[in-house]
Write an enzyme that holds these catalytic residues in place. Sequence first.
Site, PDB file in Angstrom:
ATOM      1  N   LYS A   1       0.846  -1.182   0.000  1.00  0.00           N
ATOM      2  CA  LYS A   1       0.000   0.000   0.000  1.00  0.00           C
ATOM      3  C   LYS A   1       0.884   1.235   0.000  1.00  0.00           C
ATOM      4  O   LYS A   1       1.879   1.306   0.736  1.00  0.00           O
ATOM      5  CB  LYS A   1      -0.888   0.001   1.248  1.00  0.00           C
ATOM      6  CG  LYS A   1      -1.777   1.217   1.405  1.00  0.00           C
ATOM      7  CD  LYS A   1      -2.883   1.236   0.374  1.00  0.00           C
ATOM      8  CE  LYS A   1      -3.817   2.433   0.626  1.00  0.00           C
ATOM      9  NZ  LYS A   1      -4.836   2.536  -0.432  1.00  0.00           N
TER      10      LYS A   1
ATOM     11  N   ASN B   1      17.999  -2.412   8.580  1.00  0.00           N
ATOM     12  CA  ASN B   1      19.395  -2.308   8.186  1.00  0.00           C
ATOM     13  C   ASN B   1      20.258  -2.954   9.264  1.00  0.00           C
ATOM     14  O   ASN B   1      20.179  -2.589  10.444  1.00  0.00           O
ATOM     15  CB  ASN B   1      19.796  -0.841   8.004  1.00  0.00           C
ATOM     16  CG  ASN B   1      19.154  -0.239   6.780  1.00  0.00           C
ATOM     17  OD1 ASN B   1      19.191  -0.816   5.696  1.00  0.00           O
ATOM     18  ND2 ASN B   1      18.534   0.914   6.934  1.00  0.00           N
TER      19      ASN B   1
ATOM     20  N   ARG C   1      23.335  -2.869  10.274  1.00  0.00           N
ATOM     21  CA  ARG C   1      24.634  -2.200  10.384  1.00  0.00           C
ATOM     22  C   ARG C   1      24.456  -0.889  11.138  1.00  0.00           C
ATOM     23  O   ARG C   1      23.352  -0.501  11.501  1.00  0.00           O
ATOM     24  CB  ARG C   1      25.181  -1.896   8.988  1.00  0.00           C
ATOM     25  CG  ARG C   1      24.178  -1.105   8.133  1.00  0.00           C
ATOM     26  CD  ARG C   1      24.759  -0.590   6.850  1.00  0.00           C
ATOM     27  NE  ARG C   1      23.751  -0.070   5.944  1.00  0.00           N
ATOM     28  CZ  ARG C   1      23.184   1.116   6.028  1.00  0.00           C
ATOM     29  NH1 ARG C   1      23.493   1.935   7.020  1.00  0.00           N
ATOM     30  NH2 ARG C   1      22.290   1.513   5.133  1.00  0.00           N
TER      31      ARG C   1
ATOM     32  N   ARG D   1      23.659  16.157   6.403  1.00  0.00           N
ATOM     33  CA  ARG D   1      24.689  15.478   5.615  1.00  0.00           C
ATOM     34  C   ARG D   1      25.275  16.462   4.608  1.00  0.00           C
ATOM     35  O   ARG D   1      24.585  16.899   3.673  1.00  0.00           O
ATOM     36  CB  ARG D   1      24.101  14.284   4.867  1.00  0.00           C
ATOM     37  CG  ARG D   1      23.501  13.221   5.760  1.00  0.00           C
ATOM     38  CD  ARG D   1      23.179  11.984   4.952  1.00  0.00           C
ATOM     39  NE  ARG D   1      22.449  10.992   5.726  1.00  0.00           N
ATOM     40  CZ  ARG D   1      22.225   9.746   5.326  1.00  0.00           C
ATOM     41  NH1 ARG D   1      22.676   9.350   4.131  1.00  0.00           N
ATOM     42  NH2 ARG D   1      21.550   8.895   6.084  1.00  0.00           N
TER      43      ARG D   1
END
Length: 447
Positions: free
Chosen positions: A201, A289, A291, A337
Amino acid sequence: MFQKILIANRGEIALRVLRACKELGIQTVVVHSTADADAMHVRLADESVCIGPPPSRDSYLNVHQIVAACEITGADAVHPGYGFLSENAKFADILAAHNITFIGPTGDHIRIMGDKIEAKRTAKRLGIPVVPGSDGAISEEKEAKRVAAEIGYPVIIKASAGGGGRGMKVARSEADLEIALQTAKSEAGAAFGDDAVYIEKYLEKPRHIELQVFGDGAGRGVHFGERDCSLQRRHQKVWEEANSPALNAEERARIGGICAKAVADLGYSGAGTIEFLYEDGEFYFIEMNTRLQVEHPVTEAITGIDLVHEQIRVASGGGLSVRQEDIKFNGHAIECRINAEDPRTFTPSPGTITHFHTPGGLGIRVDSGVYSGYKIPPYYDSLIGKLIVHGRNRVECMMRLRRALDEFVVDGIKTTLPLFRDLVGNPDIANGDYDIHWLEKYLAKEE
């Protein structure tokens, strides 16, 4: 505890891990390509090994060379950072076969969570809320239409082996579905060598919320709160916050408890991040994830806990240093970032940095491996640094961020600093009123 750790990465994350090792009194080895011979982590490491020419496949993805570097230097563990081999199950298996510790989860857990379809099945089994969608891969248009009709349009088609927005297509009606399915499968096959796709969805205005979790591999798990990563461009995170402006303490405790229990039940070891879409008070699992994340410093800022220290401790068999009740959340943190890119077109901008000056003061942290005179190579990710700001609350954090961005100087190349100077003054950002589509719409208006 380990005697010597090899850091199988580059740039700011390699330097971040190196600093943690030095604090713990652990000897460090870094590997590098010929393009990174003058990198800061190479200069500061106890030992360094050149493992090949600039292309990643010949250096940072060259498993044989990295294992050889471990054997030559006597490293007893490898920290993979993020990217490159950090979620490569075969690499973890090979290290284990050579009696070298992979600072991360087992190869089996990496494999489970690396397959988006299997990850969703596992999450559902562990009690994690998931987005309504197909139970497995969709191969035929007829099957796709049946699933889409059951869950309702719009739907999104995703690559099972994918990431970074590749192999993802939205269909808002049955008429859109055929071309969306074909395009997603084609992109997935080209990008990942696997054209398997599934359907979910499509949420119209969700936020991207992720939970930082840790497991000790022996049935204990904790969470370190959430991060809000909703400001994205082309599914790539740009700005991250902890805690999320959208959640309250009750929601944080509820979803955090679910995730901590899940990693405990899974027998998971080390750091992980369980990612969700969040809309109208509901969480929907996207992926896990396996890591350390780029944005881990905002979690460190609000908890006061060094997550790399924790990774090393768990991998060495020392277990978790904290219980859930020991983890307290203090204030607010934001990470920007800083990329070597044009702030409007996002075209990469490699070249020589002629002047580099970072901001300072209370609550300011900069993670970067660059310096004045450093030449940004054109072969790798464009991230050159991360500005992390912490305050007693979000208002103070934003005030400090505005000041820090004004102080930050990077000359000689183009960077995304001007974008963040614009964002910090935007009323929606100031109010925390944004979703995963906000930045794309904002940039489109600016063109």
